[in-house]
Design a protein around this motif. Structure first.
Motif, PDB file in Angstrom:
ATOM      1  N   PHE A 152      35.620  28.577 -23.666  1.00 49.46           N
ATOM      2  CA  PHE A 152      34.897  27.961 -22.561  1.00 49.46           C
ATOM      3  C   PHE A 152      35.019  28.721 -21.253  1.00 49.46           C
ATOM      4  N   ILE A 169      40.114  17.993 -18.458  1.00 52.94           N
ATOM      5  CA  ILE A 169      38.994  18.939 -18.468  1.00 52.94           C
ATOM      6  C   ILE A 169      38.965  19.736 -19.769  1.00 52.94           C
ATOM      7  N   GLN A 170      40.117  20.065 -20.325  1.00 54.64           N
ATOM      8  CA  GLN A 170      40.160  20.745 -21.626  1.00 54.64           C
ATOM      9  C   GLN A 170      39.350  19.982 -22.666  1.00 54.64           C
ATOM     10  N   LYS A 219      35.432  19.558 -21.938  1.00 58.48           N
ATOM     11  CA  LYS A 219      34.672  20.757 -22.285  1.00 58.48           C
ATOM     12  C   LYS A 219      34.530  20.898 -23.801  1.00 58.48           C
ATOM     13  N   GLN A 256      31.814  18.470 -24.908  1.00 65.10           N
ATOM     14  CA  GLN A 256      30.486  18.929 -24.494  1.00 65.10           C
ATOM     15  C   GLN A 256      29.993  20.075 -25.371  1.00 65.10           C
ATOM     16  N   THR A 276      33.243  20.458 -13.186  1.00 63.87           N
ATOM     17  CA  THR A 276      34.631  20.041 -13.406  1.00 63.87           C
ATOM     18  C   THR A 276      35.535  20.736 -12.396  1.00 63.87           C
ATOM     19  N   THR A 315      40.043  25.982 -17.968  1.00 68.08           N
ATOM     20  CA  THR A 315      38.703  25.706 -18.496  1.00 68.08           C
ATOM     21  C   THR A 315      37.791  25.026 -17.478  1.00 68.08           C
ATOM     22  N   ASP A 357      35.517  24.509 -13.899  1.00 68.57           N
ATOM     23  CA  ASP A 357      34.603  25.313 -13.093  1.00 68.57           C
ATOM     24  C   ASP A 357      35.287  25.786 -11.808  1.00 68.57           C
ATOM     25  N   THR A 394      33.589  29.720 -12.727  1.00 65.19           N
ATOM     26  CA  THR A 394      32.314  29.808 -13.446  1.00 65.19           C
ATOM     27  C   THR A 394      31.155  29.909 -12.463  1.00 65.19           C
TER      28      THR A 394
END
Length: 396
Positions: free
Chosen positions: A88, A199-200, A203, A206, A223, A299, A301, A320
């Motif tokens: 990711f 968040i791990q 993601k 998703q 995120t 991971t 953003d 990101t």
């Protein structure tokens, strides 16, 4: 009695192979005290069979279908979280990870009540005002329990400011992605501000489109990870350690912070009530946090925290293109300069990894498959102080 034996006891027939039921997650993660209260199991359940108990832990609220998803996406169970660093974020785990931009920053003019530099608050408000998001999944103080965080989707700048500041207990945040409760439509876009473990797993979900039941995981378009070495059990930290042991009524507390290895507690006038090494409070920490080597939120953003910047500022790591685009909206509201002390972030990350490698019973391997087989997990944890808890079938 194994999970398979329990199922056979319940229905008298052999189940298809490779099905994992909620109580096997319970055996391996929840009952040994390893749950980090991220809410992933609730969000992943396609039949909405998992809820949240009064103690803040996941519980079965109706029939489990054995779909295995609660196990697969649990960051202390079937999710090999470090494998997500490459999948990711194109991150090998070295240094600070994938970084497009990095800053030491603070909001200007100052927003009363924000933590550190107030960057997250300023960013969310800017995105709302620009119509880029419809809300943000945050933590706010409970209306009934002082200094206990609860999940909340803020939909206005005023609500974002209301949620400013840090709390040090998890909220089962991902269990709060049923946007219908907030009268947000199926096309709503929200930001998630959370711990790296939250968040791990978000993601990972998703990346594998599925019918997630009531949880709209795809609504999260941004995120933001809060740099995190560990979180705490509310009762153990705030009630037992702070209120009872140190005699500080919770209503007198105006701010709590963990910085430079210290637990700092202030009253509403800014006077220091506690200034102690955070290690004095490790008995109140969530046991499962020790197994996480993702202090930096690799991971996400955007990663944000106080380490690596002067007091009153935030360290910002933009990872990101989505994070970079979002941050452009906040720049006019921020004082920015190059990151003060990137080496300080790397040093704490190395320490966090050292603890994780000492306590994680399974192999740590960023190049391995994303998901861990249940039997492999049992093999690695058997005989340790984190071994699955055995119980008799009559419990169910």
């Amino acid at each position: 009695m194994s999970g398979f034996s329990i199922r056979k006891f319940m229905n008298g027939i052999e189940e298809p192979p490779n099905k994992i039921f909620f109580w096997e997650l319970e055996q391996a993660v929840i009952d040994p005290g390893r749950c980090v209260q991220c809410g992933a199991c609730v969000a992943a359940c396609p039949s909405d069979s998992i809820g949240v108990a009064e103690d803040g832990l996941p519980k079965l609220v109706k029939m489990c279908t054995g779909c295995s998803l609660c196990w697969d996406f649990c960051p202390r169970g079937g999710l090999r979280y470090e494998a997500g660093w490459k999948m990711f974020a194109e991150d090998s785990g070295a240094g600070l990870g994938t970084i497009l931009e990095s800053y030491t920053a603070r909001v200007s003019p100052y927003i009363d009540g924000v933590q550190d530099g107030g960057v997250v608050t300023a960013l969310l408000i800017a995105l709302m005002e620009a119509g880029e998001i419809d809300g943000a999944l945050l933590a706010r103080e409970s209306k009934t329990t002082p200094w206990k965080a609860e999940p909340f989707i803020a939909r206005t700048p005023e609500e974002v400011i209301e949620c400013a500041g840090s709390f040090y207990n998890q909220t089962m945040a991902l269990s709060h992605l049923d946007l219908k409760k907030y009268k947000l439509g199926p096309d709503a876009k929200i930001a998630l501000v959370g711990t790296p473990c939250e968040i791990q797993t978000l993601k990972a979900m998703q990346a594998r489109p599925w019918n997630w039941g009531s949880s709209n995981v795809d609504a999260v378009v941004l995120t933001i990870a809060l740099l995190c070495t560990k979180n705490f059990n509310y009762e153990k930290l705030m009630v037992q350690e702070i209120e009872r042991k140190r005699g500080i009524p919770l209503h007198q507390i105006g701010k709590v912070d963990v910085i430079r290895g210290k637990m700092l507690v202030y009253d509403h006038e800014g006077n220091t009530l506690i200034d102690e090494p955070v290690k004095d409070f490790h008995g109140a920490a969530l046991k499962g946090c020790d197994e996480c080597a993702d202090f930096l939120g690799r991971t996400a953003d955007i990663s944000v925290g106080s380490v690596g910047s002067a007091d009153g500022y935030s360290s910002v790591l933009i990872r990101t293109q989505a994070g970079k685009r979002a941050f452009e909206y906040a720049k006019p509201k921020l004082e920015l300069r190059p990151l003060d002390k990137p080496k300080a972030l790397e040093k704490l990350d190395e320490l966090d990894k050292k603890v994780a490698f000492e306590t994680l019973e399974r192999p740590f391997d960023p190049d391995a498959p994303l998901f861990i087989e249940y039997e492999d997990h049992l093999m690695h944890y058997a005989g340790s102080d984190r071994a699955p808890v055995e119980y008799d079938a009559v419990r169910y």
